[in-house]
Motif scaffolding. Structure first.
Motif, PDB file in Angstrom:
ATOM      1  N   SER A 125      17.331  -4.378   3.240  1.00  0.00           N
ATOM      2  CA  SER A 125      16.362  -3.375   3.697  1.00  0.00           C
ATOM      3  C   SER A 125      15.043  -4.005   4.122  1.00  0.00           C
ATOM      4  O   SER A 125      14.749  -5.166   3.832  1.00  0.00           O
ATOM      5  CB  SER A 125      16.110  -2.349   2.583  1.00  0.00           C
ATOM      6  OG  SER A 125      15.467  -2.962   1.476  1.00  0.00           O
ATOM      7  N   ASP A 126      14.240  -3.210   4.801  1.00  0.00           N
ATOM      8  CA  ASP A 126      12.882  -3.595   5.177  1.00  0.00           C
ATOM      9  C   ASP A 126      12.091  -3.862   3.896  1.00  0.00           C
ATOM     10  O   ASP A 126      12.002  -2.992   3.021  1.00  0.00           O
ATOM     11  CB  ASP A 126      12.257  -2.445   5.970  1.00  0.00           C
ATOM     12  CG  ASP A 126      10.818  -2.712   6.391  1.00  0.00           C
ATOM     13  OD1 ASP A 126      10.228  -3.711   5.953  1.00  0.00           O
ATOM     14  OD2 ASP A 126      10.291  -1.897   7.166  1.00  0.00           O
ATOM     15  N   LYS A 127      11.530  -5.043   3.773  1.00  0.00           N
ATOM     16  CA  LYS A 127      10.862  -5.425   2.526  1.00  0.00           C
ATOM     17  C   LYS A 127       9.563  -4.660   2.285  1.00  0.00           C
ATOM     18  O   LYS A 127       8.995  -4.746   1.198  1.00  0.00           O
ATOM     19  CB  LYS A 127      10.608  -6.943   2.511  1.00  0.00           C
ATOM     20  CG  LYS A 127      11.875  -7.785   2.678  1.00  0.00           C
ATOM     21  CD  LYS A 127      12.953  -7.368   1.706  1.00  0.00           C
ATOM     22  CE  LYS A 127      14.247  -8.139   1.904  1.00  0.00           C
ATOM     23  NZ  LYS A 127      14.991  -7.768   3.123  1.00  0.00           N
ATOM     24  N   THR A 128       9.083  -3.925   3.292  1.00  0.00           N
ATOM     25  CA  THR A 128       7.899  -3.093   3.078  1.00  0.00           C
ATOM     26  C   THR A 128       8.287  -1.654   2.720  1.00  0.00           C
ATOM     27  O   THR A 128       7.418  -0.827   2.470  1.00  0.00           O
ATOM     28  CB  THR A 128       7.012  -3.066   4.335  1.00  0.00           C
ATOM     29  OG1 THR A 128       7.723  -2.450   5.420  1.00  0.00           O
ATOM     30  CG2 THR A 128       6.597  -4.474   4.732  1.00  0.00           C
ATOM     31  N   ASP A 129       9.594  -1.368   2.696  1.00  0.00           N
ATOM     32  CA  ASP A 129      10.086  -0.027   2.363  1.00  0.00           C
ATOM     33  C   ASP A 129      10.506  -0.023   0.897  1.00  0.00           C
ATOM     34  O   ASP A 129      11.398  -0.773   0.500  1.00  0.00           O
ATOM     35  CB  ASP A 129      11.275   0.311   3.270  1.00  0.00           C
ATOM     36  CG  ASP A 129      11.823   1.709   3.013  1.00  0.00           C
ATOM     37  OD1 ASP A 129      11.324   2.385   2.084  1.00  0.00           O
ATOM     38  OD2 ASP A 129      12.748   2.120   3.731  1.00  0.00           O
ATOM     39  N   ASP A 130       9.867   0.825   0.099  1.00  0.00           N
ATOM     40  CA  ASP A 130      10.111   0.824  -1.341  1.00  0.00           C
ATOM     41  C   ASP A 130      11.300   1.694  -1.764  1.00  0.00           C
ATOM     42  O   ASP A 130      11.617   1.769  -2.951  1.00  0.00           O
ATOM     43  CB  ASP A 130       8.860   1.316  -2.092  1.00  0.00           C
ATOM     44  CG  ASP A 130       7.742   0.294  -2.066  1.00  0.00           C
ATOM     45  OD1 ASP A 130       8.048  -0.907  -1.896  1.00  0.00           O
ATOM     46  OD2 ASP A 130       6.565   0.687  -2.206  1.00  0.00           O
ATOM     47  N   ARG A 133      14.110  -0.373  -3.258  1.00  0.00           N
ATOM     48  CA  ARG A 133      13.570  -1.044  -4.441  1.00  0.00           C
ATOM     49  C   ARG A 133      13.450  -0.061  -5.606  1.00  0.00           C
ATOM     50  O   ARG A 133      13.778  -0.399  -6.743  1.00  0.00           O
ATOM     51  CB  ARG A 133      12.208  -1.651  -4.107  1.00  0.00           C
ATOM     52  CG  ARG A 133      11.609  -2.493  -5.233  1.00  0.00           C
ATOM     53  CD  ARG A 133      10.325  -3.164  -4.827  1.00  0.00           C
ATOM     54  NE  ARG A 133      10.545  -4.149  -3.787  1.00  0.00           N
ATOM     55  CZ  ARG A 133      10.187  -4.003  -2.523  1.00  0.00           C
ATOM     56  NH1 ARG A 133       9.583  -2.899  -2.124  1.00  0.00           N
ATOM     57  NH2 ARG A 133      10.419  -4.950  -1.649  1.00  0.00           N
TER      58      ARG A 133
END
Length: 202
Positions: A125-130, A133
């Motif tokens: 996933s996009d690492k800025t999308d939580d 996470r």
């Protein structure tokens, strides 16, 4: 989607009586775990499930909604299995904790072992999308809470810290086993957990 995924995505048996929601989750789970979420399109999922694309969108809203449903189902299934492996036979808290490595080895030797779906999802996933996470942390918290309770029951004074350390060992073993396809990563994890538990302050 990869050519292999296209070949390995047969239509569902017309006699399959499972509801469309279950077929879509099962089909997506099998494809996501093996090929990756981003490598599998909606067309392959509905083909394998034997449903219409409109059914997927009606039930889940989007592919992202289906991904969340798959992770929720997989998380519940894995936790039920893992906790049954360590708690089911009974015994002392320490004996239960000592079953972590053997339980991982059972998982690593299965033909359908493709790593942790939560670790894989966060990695894709996009690492800025939580969003992914948060799902992974929620899953991990349930496992860590149980390990922490066992450490506390075993009389360890820093139960939560020890549980998090064991969690790190487990995550590392899962990634190593996925990359190397070598189940003995579980044996290394078992030895590391034993060392941590034996040196834990009481």
């Amino acid at each position: 989607m990869t050519e292999a995924a296209q070949i390995d995505a047969p239509q569902a048996d017309s006699e399959d009586r499972a509801p469309p929601r279950e077929r879509l989750i099962d089909s997506a789970k099998n494809l996501f775990c093996r090929y990756g979420i981003n490598s599998v399109g909606v067309d392959a999922i509905v083909e394998r499930a034997g449903t219409a694309k409109t059914t997927l969108y009606k039930l889940f809203g989007s592919k992202d909604g289906l991904v969340e449903a798959v992770l929720d189902r997989e998380g519940q299934a894995w936790r039920s299995w893992f906790l049954a492996e360590i708690d089911g036979p009974g015994g002392s808290a320490r004996e239960r904790l000592d079953r972590i490595g053997p339980a991982l080895k059972i998982w690593f030797t299965r033909d359908d072992f493709f790593g942790c779906p939560f670790i894989n999802a966060v990695g894709e996933s996009d690492k800025t999308d939580d969003r992914m996470r948060a799902l992974a942390i929620s899953h991990k918290k349930i496992v860590i809470d149980r390990l922490s309770a066992l450490c506390d029951e075993a009389g360890m004074s820093e139960a939560e810290k020890i549980a998090h350390t064991i969690g790190l060992i487990m995550d590392g073993a899962i990634v190593v086993a996925l990359i190397t396809r070598d189940p003995s990563a579980a044996d290394i994890a078992a030895r590391a957990c034993k060392s941590i538990l034996e040196s834990a302050p009481v």
